[in-house]
Scaffold this motif. Structure first.
Motif, PDB file in Angstrom:
ATOM      1  N   TYR A   1       0.856  -1.182   0.000  1.00 28.61           N
ATOM      2  CA  TYR A   1       0.000   0.000   0.000  1.00 28.61           C
ATOM      3  C   TYR A   1       0.894   1.234   0.000  1.00 28.61           C
ATOM      4  O   TYR A   1       2.102   1.156   0.238  1.00 28.61           O
ATOM      5  CB  TYR A   1      -0.925   0.015   1.223  1.00 28.61           C
TER       6      TYR A   1
ATOM      7  N   PRO B   1       2.022   4.533   1.801  1.00 24.98           N
ATOM      8  CA  PRO B   1       2.016   4.901   3.226  1.00 24.98           C
ATOM      9  C   PRO B   1       1.702   6.377   3.475  1.00 24.98           C
ATOM     10  O   PRO B   1       2.542   7.138   3.969  1.00 24.98           O
ATOM     11  CB  PRO B   1       3.438   4.559   3.669  1.00 24.98           C
TER      12      PRO B   1
ATOM     13  N   ARG C   1      -4.455  10.779  11.188  1.00 20.44           N
ATOM     14  CA  ARG C   1      -5.794  10.269  10.898  1.00 20.44           C
ATOM     15  C   ARG C   1      -6.865  11.323  11.175  1.00 20.44           C
ATOM     16  O   ARG C   1      -7.851  11.420  10.430  1.00 20.44           O
ATOM     17  CB  ARG C   1      -6.052   9.015  11.725  1.00 20.44           C
TER      18      ARG C   1
ATOM     19  N   ARG D   1       0.473   9.149  14.446  1.00 20.52           N
ATOM     20  CA  ARG D   1      -0.526   8.389  13.694  1.00 20.52           C
ATOM     21  C   ARG D   1      -1.936   8.920  13.980  1.00 20.52           C
ATOM     22  O   ARG D   1      -2.745   9.096  13.061  1.00 20.52           O
ATOM     23  CB  ARG D   1      -0.443   6.909  14.057  1.00 20.52           C
TER      24      ARG D   1
ATOM     25  N   ARG E   1      -2.978   5.637   6.546  1.00 17.62           N
ATOM     26  CA  ARG E   1      -1.968   4.580   6.644  1.00 17.62           C
ATOM     27  C   ARG E   1      -0.558   5.165   6.674  1.00 17.62           C
ATOM     28  O   ARG E   1       0.404   4.507   6.277  1.00 17.62           O
ATOM     29  CB  ARG E   1      -2.090   3.622   5.458  1.00 17.62           C
TER      30      ARG E   1
ATOM     31  N   CYS F   1      -8.973   5.549   2.256  1.00 19.86           N
ATOM     32  CA  CYS F   1      -8.808   4.666   3.416  1.00 19.86           C
ATOM     33  C   CYS F   1      -8.385   3.260   3.002  1.00 19.86           C
ATOM     34  O   CYS F   1      -7.712   2.560   3.765  1.00 19.86           O
ATOM     35  CB  CYS F   1     -10.112   4.602   4.208  1.00 19.86           C
TER      36      CYS F   1
END
Length: 352
Positions: A92, A94, A209, A205, A98, A264
């Motif tokens: 994925y 980053p 988010r 983090r 994420r 997401c």
């Protein structure tokens, strides 16, 4: 002969001022929010339309990636270029919800900056100052829109396009203040070079988010402020105006929600949003929004065209127009005003 000269003069006047000046002043905002390092002009144009069709795509890059050139550069890389500190490939990209951080290993950092320097450049003074021009028109448009509703000023035109494009302000200010540009495609320049990513701490983090969620929420809700201002701008009851803007805001709201959900669960390639289907949807939506904005710019310049295009249902109620006339002072009513029903008065009033 006189009539022919008059027609030519009218045509020249239309060509000299086809759309309001503030509309052309806002166009660079679309170029800034939709900038990309792709080598092909058609790809650059397609990305700009994608950002216009889904503002969340452009906002996530300008609000949540950071100002550092290395962060903005690697954002355009596919997932195949990223590894963790153990050397394992990531499946994925980053970023966003994420998000990972760049490795603090000095050797990795020096190697990375070698490639970043190839892809980035600093905006010149002219580029920075010119990028602030659309900010001026947008800010003035916001003030004009609010002033019209609060009855403190009368505007001959409805400045709703600057209001609709006011979500581009963060990208404009970032270009003018920071000035970091991605001028070459990192996917080409990096070749086989890997980017080592590390796990962020819990606070970073959580912060990332939250900012992504707030960006999504703002992109979904914010455009509707223009609809409210359009509805309550005199003449109140001119429903076609707010309905027209509602179409644009509905497209943005729907696409921004899809863009957030796709972000997401984003896959390997930034340009394969939703396995390519959402990318096509956003592109088509951007093309439609561009046409709607162009039509709106013409209608803002020629208010009587609303009735001509959409019928008498676009005429404002008589009571509202009379009340607006009392608010802003007396207004001379012409036969053309009466015919277009943009300004309507009782039969006992005198027309000039």
């Amino acid at each position: 002969m006189e009539q022919e000269k008059s027609s030519i003069a009218q045509l020249i006047n239309v060509l000299l001022d086809p759309i309001p000046q503030y509309v052309t002043g806002c166009l660079p905002a679309l170029l800034i929010i939709g900038e990309s390092p792709m080598n092909s002009f058609t790809k650059k144009l397609a990305w700009m339309l994608i950002c216009l069709g889904c503002p969340f795509v452009g906002l996530i890059f300008n609000l949540n990636i950071g100002s550092e050139p290395e962060s903005r550069c690697i954002y355009w890389l596919q997932a195949d270029f990223f590894t963790d500190v153990s050397g394992n490939s990531l499946n994925y990209r980053p970023f966003g919800v994420r998000s990972l951080t760049l490795s603090k290993n000095q050797k990795h950092k020096r190697t990375l900056m070698t490639y970043v320097d190839r892809c980035t450049a600093k905006a010149s003074v002219l580029e920075r100052l010119s990028s602030l021009l659309p900010a001026y028109y947008i800010i003035v448009g916001i003030l004009a829109g609010i002033s019209m509703v609060t009855e403190s000023v009368v505007c001959d035109e409805w400045p709703f396009i600057p209001l609709l494009l006011s979500w581009t302000i963060p990208a404009i200010l970032r270009r003018g203040i920071v000035g970091n540009l991605i001028v070459k495609d990192p996917n080409v320049e990096f070749k086989l070079q890997k980017v080592v990513m590390d796990q962020p701490n819990d606070d970073d983090r959580y912060h990332k988010r939250c900012t992504v969620a707030l960006t999504a929420l703002a992109s979904i809700i914010y455009p509707w402020i223009t609809v409210v201002l359009a509805y309550y701008s005199p003449p109140i009851g001119f429903f076609c105006r707010s309905k027209f803007i509602t179409v644009i805001c509905s497209i943005w709201t729907f696409n921004n929600l899809l863009g957030f959900l796709c972000h997401c669960y984003e896959g390997k390639n930034l340009f394969d949003l939703g396995k390519g289907m959402l990318r096509v949807l956003f592109f088509i939506s951007g093309f439609i929004v561009a046409i709607l904005l162009f039509v709106l710019s013409l209608l803002a310049k020629n208010n009587e065209w609303w009735v001509g295009l959409f019928g008498d249902s676009c005429g404002a109620p008589i009571s509202e127009q009379i009340r607006d006339d009392h608010r802003f002072g007396s207004k001379v009513i012409t036969p053309q005003d009466k015919q277009t029903r943009l300004i309507t008065a009782p039969e006992d009033m005198t027309y000039t």
